[in-house]
Design an enzyme around this catalytic site. Structure first.
Site, PDB file in Angstrom:
ATOM      1  N   TRP A   1       0.804  -1.218   0.000  1.00 41.85           N
ATOM      2  CA  TRP A   1       0.000   0.000   0.000  1.00 41.85           C
ATOM      3  C   TRP A   1       0.836   1.266   0.000  1.00 41.85           C
ATOM      4  O   TRP A   1       0.325   2.343  -0.273  1.00 41.85           O
ATOM      5  CB  TRP A   1      -0.909   0.020   1.243  1.00 41.85           C
ATOM      6  CG  TRP A   1      -0.164  -0.305   2.505  1.00 41.85           C
ATOM      7  CD1 TRP A   1      -0.063  -1.540   3.101  1.00 41.85           C
ATOM      8  CD2 TRP A   1       0.637   0.574   3.305  1.00 41.85           C
ATOM      9  NE1 TRP A   1       0.744  -1.479   4.216  1.00 41.85           N
ATOM     10  CE2 TRP A   1       1.190  -0.189   4.369  1.00 41.85           C
ATOM     11  CE3 TRP A   1       0.957   1.942   3.235  1.00 41.85           C
ATOM     12  CZ2 TRP A   1       2.026   0.358   5.340  1.00 41.85           C
ATOM     13  CZ3 TRP A   1       1.790   2.494   4.205  1.00 41.85           C
ATOM     14  CH2 TRP A   1       2.313   1.704   5.244  1.00 41.85           C
TER      15      TRP A   1
ATOM     16  N   GLY B   1       6.532  -6.436  -0.359  1.00 37.38           N
ATOM     17  CA  GLY B   1       5.807  -6.351   0.906  1.00 37.38           C
ATOM     18  C   GLY B   1       6.729  -6.676   2.066  1.00 37.38           C
ATOM     19  O   GLY B   1       7.952  -6.523   1.975  1.00 37.38           O
ATOM     20  N   SER B   2       6.136  -7.159   3.140  1.00 35.16           N
ATOM     21  CA  SER B   2       6.907  -7.388   4.372  1.00 35.16           C
ATOM     22  C   SER B   2       7.722  -8.681   4.283  1.00 35.16           C
ATOM     23  O   SER B   2       7.425  -9.570   3.471  1.00 35.16           O
ATOM     24  CB  SER B   2       5.944  -7.473   5.552  1.00 35.16           C
ATOM     25  OG  SER B   2       5.076  -8.576   5.356  1.00 35.16           O
TER      26      SER B   2
ATOM     27  N   GLU C   1      10.761  -8.207  -3.060  1.00 36.78           N
ATOM     28  CA  GLU C   1      11.192  -6.860  -2.656  1.00 36.78           C
ATOM     29  C   GLU C   1      10.622  -6.643  -1.260  1.00 36.78           C
ATOM     30  O   GLU C   1       9.432  -6.385  -1.106  1.00 36.78           O
ATOM     31  CB  GLU C   1      10.631  -5.805  -3.625  1.00 36.78           C
ATOM     32  CG  GLU C   1      11.182  -5.874  -5.041  1.00 36.78           C
ATOM     33  CD  GLU C   1      12.585  -5.298  -5.158  1.00 36.78           C
ATOM     34  OE1 GLU C   1      13.194  -4.984  -4.115  1.00 36.78           O
ATOM     35  OE2 GLU C   1      13.072  -5.174  -6.286  1.00 36.78           O
TER      36      GLU C   1
ATOM     37  N   CYS D   1      10.063   1.900   1.838  1.00 33.74           N
ATOM     38  CA  CYS D   1      10.986   0.787   2.076  1.00 33.74           C
ATOM     39  C   CYS D   1      12.421   1.289   2.207  1.00 33.74           C
ATOM     40  O   CYS D   1      13.217   0.721   2.930  1.00 33.74           O
ATOM     41  CB  CYS D   1      10.861  -0.251   0.973  1.00 33.74           C
ATOM     42  SG  CYS D   1      11.133   0.409  -0.673  1.00 33.74           S
TER      43      CYS D   1
ATOM     44  N   GLU E   1      11.968  -3.055  11.444  1.00 37.03           N
ATOM     45  CA  GLU E   1      11.466  -1.987  10.567  1.00 37.03           C
ATOM     46  C   GLU E   1      10.383  -1.211  11.319  1.00 37.03           C
ATOM     47  O   GLU E   1       9.377  -1.792  11.734  1.00 37.03           O
ATOM     48  CB  GLU E   1      10.894  -2.601   9.288  1.00 37.03           C
ATOM     49  CG  GLU E   1      10.623  -1.567   8.218  1.00 37.03           C
ATOM     50  CD  GLU E   1      10.067  -2.198   6.942  1.00 37.03           C
ATOM     51  OE1 GLU E   1       9.189  -3.062   7.046  1.00 37.03           O
ATOM     52  OE2 GLU E   1      10.522  -1.794   5.848  1.00 37.03           O
TER      53      GLU E   1
HETATM   54  P1  NAD Z   1       2.364  -7.062   3.435  1.00 40.14           P
HETATM   55  O1  NAD Z   1       3.400  -8.099   3.385  1.00 40.14           O
HETATM   56  O2  NAD Z   1       1.440  -7.046   4.576  1.00 40.14           O
HETATM   57  O3  NAD Z   1       1.435  -7.141   2.134  1.00 40.14           O
HETATM   58  C1  NAD Z   1       1.960  -7.028   0.835  1.00 40.14           C
HETATM   59  C2  NAD Z   1       0.988  -7.664  -0.152  1.00 40.14           C
HETATM   60  O4  NAD Z   1       0.959  -9.069   0.065  1.00 40.14           O
HETATM   61  C3  NAD Z   1      -0.460  -7.188  -0.004  1.00 40.14           C
HETATM   62  O5  NAD Z   1      -1.023  -7.058  -1.274  1.00 40.14           O
HETATM   63  C4  NAD Z   1      -1.096  -8.329   0.761  1.00 40.14           C
HETATM   64  O6  NAD Z   1      -2.508  -8.445   0.578  1.00 40.14           O
HETATM   65  C5  NAD Z   1      -0.395  -9.526   0.179  1.00 40.14           C
HETATM   66  N1  NAD Z   1      -0.392 -10.745   0.990  1.00 40.14           N
HETATM   67  C6  NAD Z   1      -0.576 -10.877   2.327  1.00 40.14           C
HETATM   68  N2  NAD Z   1      -0.465 -12.182   2.688  1.00 40.14           N
HETATM   69  C7  NAD Z   1      -0.207 -12.885   1.560  1.00 40.14           C
HETATM   70  C8  NAD Z   1       0.030 -14.255   1.283  1.00 40.14           C
HETATM   71  N3  NAD Z   1       0.025 -15.178   2.242  1.00 40.14           N
HETATM   72  N4  NAD Z   1       0.280 -14.622   0.009  1.00 40.14           N
HETATM   73  C9  NAD Z   1       0.322 -13.698  -0.988  1.00 40.14           C
HETATM   74  N5  NAD Z   1       0.108 -12.382  -0.784  1.00 40.14           N
HETATM   75  C10 NAD Z   1      -0.159 -11.979   0.479  1.00 40.14           C
HETATM   76  O7  NAD Z   1       3.110  -5.668   3.282  1.00 40.14           O
HETATM   77  P2  NAD Z   1       2.490  -4.209   3.354  1.00 40.14           P
HETATM   78  O8  NAD Z   1       2.155  -3.887   4.767  1.00 40.14           O
HETATM   79  O9  NAD Z   1       1.428  -4.068   2.323  1.00 40.14           O
HETATM   80  O10 NAD Z   1       3.733  -3.328   2.859  1.00 40.14           O
HETATM   81  C11 NAD Z   1       4.699  -2.825   3.723  1.00 40.14           C
HETATM   82  C12 NAD Z   1       5.969  -3.636   3.620  1.00 40.14           C
HETATM   83  O11 NAD Z   1       6.414  -3.679   2.271  1.00 40.14           O
HETATM   84  C13 NAD Z   1       7.123  -3.038   4.391  1.00 40.14           C
HETATM   85  O12 NAD Z   1       7.833  -4.055   5.029  1.00 40.14           O
HETATM   86  C14 NAD Z   1       7.974  -2.394   3.316  1.00 40.14           C
HETATM   87  O13 NAD Z   1       9.339  -2.232   3.639  1.00 40.14           O
HETATM   88  C15 NAD Z   1       7.796  -3.347   2.198  1.00 40.14           C
HETATM   89  N6  NAD Z   1       8.100  -2.707   0.922  1.00 40.14           N
HETATM   90  C16 NAD Z   1       9.213  -3.096   0.265  1.00 40.14           C
HETATM   91  C17 NAD Z   1       9.557  -2.465  -0.927  1.00 40.14           C
HETATM   92  C18 NAD Z   1      10.785  -2.854  -1.699  1.00 40.14           C
HETATM   93  O14 NAD Z   1      10.861  -2.478  -2.856  1.00 40.14           O
HETATM   94  N7  NAD Z   1      11.730  -3.568  -1.134  1.00 40.14           N
HETATM   95  C19 NAD Z   1       8.742  -1.461  -1.421  1.00 40.14           C
HETATM   96  C20 NAD Z   1       7.608  -1.099  -0.715  1.00 40.14           C
HETATM   97  C21 NAD Z   1       7.290  -1.737   0.455  1.00 40.14           C
END
Ligand code: NAD
Length: 525
Positions: free
Chosen positions: A145, A222-223, A244, A278, A376
């Site tokens: 998000w 994501g995370s 990522e 990130c 983080e």
């Molecule tokens: P998140 O991991 O909670 O969710 C990311 C995505 O994964 C969402 O679309 C979510 O619905 C989906 N998801 C959740 N569980 C899943 C599963 N079991 N299987 C498949 N998809 C699933 O992360 P967030 O809170 O949306 O984003 C924040 C995190 O993203 C932070 O840790 C941030 O550092 C990281 N981030 C990294 C980068 C990068 O380029 N390295 C860029 C932006 C954000």
């Protein structure tokens, strides 16, 4: 136990994080819906691939034009869904997306040209080898998000440019940007099924992999926690992944840095997008000789920042995304204070502004025993520590599970670049921070827990193709020396051949070459 087809994401409610206003309520995709989207994208892929890179590049250029025309509306949408100030949405989301469109459109045709591989071994000289880069098929993109437009857009464009079709699962918190992207891509000429969207929480994302006919590759942002789940599910089916993930990026301020510049950088790097980036500066290490001036400058500047609804032009820091993220930030700050940290600015919620606001916070007296310096935080918090030597700064910067990016501040670029070699991170910026993400030619990605693989630039395109090596012998009527018909004489000849290739002395090589030449006339089976 639930069967795959009965697994269903909860319906999605999209809210403005500044006001709590409900912007949209969307039905979530079931596993059956996700499978159907994958199958539509798979059916569309051969013809999308077959039109070739140049017509696809024309579509991407058309998309660029449309996006540029609609940039203010898209920026406003990003602000309403994700909270960041509108000018920040323009600079950190629209510009990277426009740049990526330009990059992919200009690079795709050359990148997809066959690449000649030259053979050094004389016995292989009759063969012409080259690499073909072919699309994987359907790429599943799962996005977060915090950059709801630029992250999926840069990845979707790279995937499409290489001839893949895409199923995107945007964050359930910010799906409206994804729909806007889809509308603009369709206006530009991307066929409907070449870019599908599935809405929902983690269950919809997981279904991209768990479906009986899953996607061919996953690009996940994501995370770390979710990234590991995605990697495990993908490993069971040998689906390749790009991950990522999170970061805990260090900033190192060397003793010859400009305090005025570095303190302004620290604030922007730590607080941009309310610290939910990130590549945010999450830890700051300052040489002891500058430390007092540096922390004073950061605290004074932090108090001047205007926090509020990002739709107002004078606001610098918007809300955080939701209560859960705010609670993590509060937890880290509280824990740090309990262990002796000192808050110089901020350190509290701003409830008078709305539900999700947190004051830009500068904290000193921190150390690596605190969650604030290890996990983080993902909020507007700048913890600052001092160091005595470069070796200590490197040790502190590398003392982390993460390795996304880092920045070094110095008036001596050569010194900064030398230090960059010692930092464990996917990107190291000297005298800049965060902006590596916005350089469309530069690879983006991390090491250690920050992920696997790269997006952006040539390396990002490379992730969107599989490589096929083609080897073509130019003497089709000649049987190969090494084929059957083995004998004692043949063994001797081949020993001579190995000498011809690798012996240390030139006379031995010459004798070996003469001895092996007879093998060319050998009768084979
Ligand atoms: P998140 O991991 O909670 O969710 C990311 C995505 O994964 C969402 O679309 C979510 O619905 C989906 N998801 C959740 N569980 C899943 C599963 N079991 N299987 C498949 N998809 C699933 O992360 P967030 O809170 O949306 O984003 C924040 C995190 O993203 C932070 O840790 C941030 O550092 C990281 N981030 C990294 C980068 C990068 O380029 N390295 C860029 C932006 C954000």
């Amino acid at each position: 136990m639930a069967t795959v087809s009965s697994i269903q994401s909860a319906a999605v409610q999209v809210r403005n994080p500044a006001t709590g206003e409900l912007l949209a309520e969307l039905p979530a995709a079931s596993a059956v819906d996700v499978q159907a989207a994958i199958l539509r994208a798979r059916a569309a892929q051969p013809s999308w691939s077959a039109i070739g890179p140049k017509p696809r590049a024309r579509i991407l250029r058309k998309f660029l034009e449309i996006l540029n025309r609609q940039r203010d509306e898209v920026a406003a949408l990003i602000t309403s869904e994700a909270g960041k100030p509108q000018v920040e949405a323009l600079l950190t989301e629209l510009v990277p997306a426009l740049d990526a469109a330009q990059f992919c459109a200009s690079q795709a045709a050359t990148f997809l040209q066959p690449e000649r591989i030259r053979h050094s071994n004389p016995i292989m000289k009759t063969k012409k080898g080259y690499l073909l880069r072919e699309p994987h098929g359907v790429i599943g993109i799962i996005s977060p998000w915090n950059y709801p437009f630029s992250i999926p857009t840069t990845e979707v464009l790279a995937a499409l440019a290489m001839g893949n079709t895409v199923v995107l699962k945007p964050s359930e918190l910010t799906p409206l940007c994804a729909f806007r992207l889809q509308t603009m891509l369709r206006q530009a000429g991307v066929p409907e099924a070449a870019f599908e969207i599935v809405i929902g929480d983690g269950a919809a994302g997981a279904a991209l992999i768990s479906s009986s006919q899953p996607v061919d590759k996953i690009v996940f942002t994501g995370s770390v926690r979710t990234g590991k789940q995605v990697a495990q599910a993908a490993a069971a089916k040998l689906i390749p992944v790009v991950l990522e993930l999170g970061g805990k990026d260090p900033m190192i301020v060397l003793k010859d840095a400009d305090v005025e510049v570095a303190s302004s950088a620290a604030l922007w790097g730590a607080f941009v997008n309310a610290g939910q980036t990130c590549l945010s500066i999450e830890r700051c290490y300052v040489h002891r000789s500058l430390y007092p001036q540096f922390v004073t400058a950061c605290a004074e500047k932090a108090r001047k920042l205007r926090v509020g609804d990002g739709s107002r032009a004078d606001v610098e820091i918007g809300p955080m995304i939701h209560e859960g993220q705010l609670a993590i930030v509060e937890g880290h700050v509280r824990d740090a204070i309990a262990h002796g940290a000192k808050v110089l600015a901020g350190g509290e919620r701003l409830t008078q502004l709305g539900p999700n606001f947190y004051a830009p916070t500068v904290i000193t007296n921190v150390d690596h025993s605190m969650a604030l310096m290890r996990e983080e935080t993902f909020g507007p918090v700048l913890p600052i520590m001092q160091f005595d030597s470069e070796a200590e700064a490197v040790q502190l910067a590398n003392d982390s599970d993460f390795g996304l990016a880092a920045s070094i501040w110095t008036s001596d670029r050569t010194r900064g670049e030398a230090l960059a070699q010692r930092i464990q991170a996917g990107t190291v910026m000297v005298n800049d921070c965060v902006t590596g993400f916005a350089i469309c030619e530069a690879p983006h990605g991390g090491i250690k827990s920050s992920g696997i693989g790269r997006t952006h630039g040539r390396m990002g395109l490379e992730e969107m193709v599989r490589v096929k090596y083609v080897d073509s012998d130019m003497l089709p009527r000649m049987s190969k020396v090494w084929w059957y018909g083995y004998s004692q004489a043949f063994s001797e000849q081949m020993r001579g051949f190995v000498d011809f290739l690798f012996a240390g002395r030139w006379d031995k090589r010459l004798t070996g070459g003469i001895k092996s030449a007879a093998a060319l006339r050998r009768k084979k089976i």
